[in-house]
Design a protein around this motif. Structure first.
Motif, PDB file in Angstrom:
ATOM      1  N   UNK A  71      79.491 -79.049 -30.382  1.00 14.86           N
ATOM      2  CA  UNK A  71      80.299 -77.946 -29.837  1.00 14.86           C
ATOM      3  C   UNK A  71      81.762 -78.386 -29.680  1.00 14.86           C
ATOM      4  N   UNK A  75      84.920 -76.730 -31.736  1.00 19.13           N
ATOM      5  CA  UNK A  75      85.982 -76.054 -30.976  1.00 19.13           C
ATOM      6  C   UNK A  75      87.334 -76.713 -31.231  1.00 19.13           C
ATOM      7  N   UNK A  76      87.349 -78.048 -31.182  1.00 18.78           N
ATOM      8  CA  UNK A  76      88.599 -78.788 -31.350  1.00 18.78           C
ATOM      9  C   UNK A  76      89.213 -78.529 -32.731  1.00 18.78           C
ATOM     10  N   UNK A  89      83.687 -63.704 -29.511  1.00 16.97           N
ATOM     11  CA  UNK A  89      82.937 -64.232 -28.365  1.00 16.97           C
ATOM     12  C   UNK A  89      81.470 -63.808 -28.451  1.00 16.97           C
ATOM     13  N   UNK A  90      81.232 -62.594 -28.974  1.00 12.99           N
ATOM     14  CA  UNK A  90      79.846 -62.114 -29.102  1.00 12.99           C
ATOM     15  C   UNK A  90      79.085 -62.924 -30.160  1.00 12.99           C
ATOM     16  N   UNK A  91      79.757 -63.235 -31.259  1.00 12.68           N
ATOM     17  CA  UNK A  91      79.097 -64.077 -32.273  1.00 12.68           C
ATOM     18  C   UNK A  91      78.827 -65.470 -31.700  1.00 12.68           C
ATOM     19  N   UNK A  92      79.799 -65.997 -30.984  1.00 12.94           N
ATOM     20  CA  UNK A  92      79.557 -67.322 -30.386  1.00 12.94           C
ATOM     21  C   UNK A  92      78.388 -67.269 -29.412  1.00 12.94           C
ATOM     22  N   UNK A  93      78.260 -66.156 -28.672  1.00 13.66           N
ATOM     23  CA  UNK A  93      77.123 -65.997 -27.762  1.00 13.66           C
ATOM     24  C   UNK A  93      75.805 -66.158 -28.516  1.00 13.66           C
ATOM     25  N   UNK A  94      75.720 -65.548 -29.690  1.00 10.05           N
ATOM     26  CA  UNK A  94      74.489 -65.648 -30.486  1.00 10.05           C
ATOM     27  C   UNK A  94      74.302 -67.046 -31.073  1.00 10.05           C
ATOM     28  N   UNK A  96      75.237 -69.721 -29.503  1.00 13.47           N
ATOM     29  CA  UNK A  96      74.740 -70.474 -28.338  1.00 13.47           C
ATOM     30  C   UNK A  96      73.269 -70.160 -28.075  1.00 13.47           C
ATOM     31  N   UNK A  97      72.905 -68.893 -28.219  1.00 17.50           N
ATOM     32  CA  UNK A  97      71.510 -68.488 -27.999  1.00 17.50           C
ATOM     33  C   UNK A  97      70.568 -69.244 -28.934  1.00 17.50           C
ATOM     34  N   UNK A  98      70.895 -69.249 -30.220  1.00 21.06           N
ATOM     35  CA  UNK A  98      69.976 -69.890 -31.178  1.00 21.06           C
ATOM     36  C   UNK A  98      70.072 -71.407 -31.144  1.00 21.06           C
TER      37      UNK A  98
END
Lengths: 215, 215
Positions: A71, A75-76, A89-94, A96-98
């Motif tokens: 991660x 990000x860096x 942010x919504x794609x990143x949420x998914x 993170x979920x998977x």
């Protein structure tokens, strides 16, 4: 400053290696021999107090836990190499979920299989067929959910490759190799295509070629 | 749009609740009774295909896995309420590191203790003292590392409270309560102060008061 990755011969550090290659980040590696107990040496425990691999040193900055490290570099170097976090942010949420599903649902049974079938015998253990069957049944149920998911989107988090997919590479490589259970992947059409896709990425082929470990 | 959180009576969903309160995000809850098998109902499995809690619905957006959800809201509302991700990419890296330690090292043994001592007997199981001792020994070793870490910084990721700290709240609350092993915290000076600090936050007190569950 070149990033130094400890323990490239083992599964979890390979999560880091494949992501660094995808991001175009230069790195060097430092071998840690778990069979000789090098992860229990005092100098190593100063870097990774739980005695596990990997850990990275990047100048004065030290970081452990493979999924935290990937991660951090994703990000860096967000705008360098392959974007592995999604665009919104919504794609990143998914993502993170998977990535959490990989860590919490997929990894425990596959890790059990690798320990019992690949590492255990090297340390003189005899695999227990009943325990192996239990782990395989757990993994099968998880893969059924993956099959459904991957029938609807090309990759786990959506139509883009991400950390969530790449995080599956190191231990699935054991599964289709020395664990001897490739059928768990091949019996599922969409999981099988997904595996062919992610495991044929040049980044992963390079990792397997340079650090074959126990594959 | 009000965020809807499923399963507030259980441990993992409380990670989400405490973080939403810290971020000042309005939400409502929907009860899921695991003892009645409501997490196996077809409509619930459409939201969370593995049949676990929590899951959140936020308009058309659905997300599961508690640690993915808290990352999403901490990022989405970065500049509202308590900043739970650190100020720099390097601080966030350490937040991710200790959040992974919570998930990979701390949670498995404490979850075993909660299952065996709190949930098992409700389903007619008799706790096995040998297995309980094994889980306690594992947790003790993890807490020894925490004690060392917390002797050097006020919170896990540094001198700022973060997702990494808050993620420990729900299951440590079981540990000092119905599990009956508060001494594991109190025997360690810095862990004990840290626990007093994070568990006395108004956000957490509100969660325990409103959704006491099996505490």
């Amino acid at each position: 400053m070149v990033v130094k990755v400890y323990g490239p011969d083992y599964g979890s550090p390979k999560r880091v290696l494949v992501c660094l290659i995808e991001k175009g980040v230069k790195f060097e590696t430092a071998g840690i021999d778990l069979f000789k107990g090098e992860h229990r040496a005092p100098d190593y425990l100063k870097l990774q107090p739980f005695g596990s691999v990997p850990v990275v040193q990047d100048g004065d900055y030290t970081l452990f836990e493979s999924r935290a490290i990937i991660r951090y570099y994703a990000e860096k170097y967000k705008h360098q190499g392959t974007d592995l976090l999604g665009k919104t942010i919504e794609e990143r949420g998914l993502v993170e979920q998977w990535l959490e599903v990989e860590a919490q649902n997929y990894h425990p049974p596959i890790y059990d299989l690798v320990l019992k079938i690949v590492f255990g015998p090297l340390m003189g253990d005899t695999p227990d067929p009943k325990l192996i069957k239990e782990s395989e049944d757990k993994l099968s149920k998880v893969l059924d959910v993956y099959e459904e998911r991957l029938s609807k989107s090309k990759y786990l988090a959506g139509d883009f490759v991400s950390l969530a997919d790449l995080s599956h590479l190191p231990f699935t490589q054991y599964l289709v190799g020395k664990v001897g259970k490739e059928y768990l992947i091949r019996d599922r059409k969409h999981v099988s295509s997904w595996w062919d896709d992610i495991s044929s990425r040049p980044s992963w082929k390079k990792v397997v070629e340079l650090w074959p470990g126990l594959y």
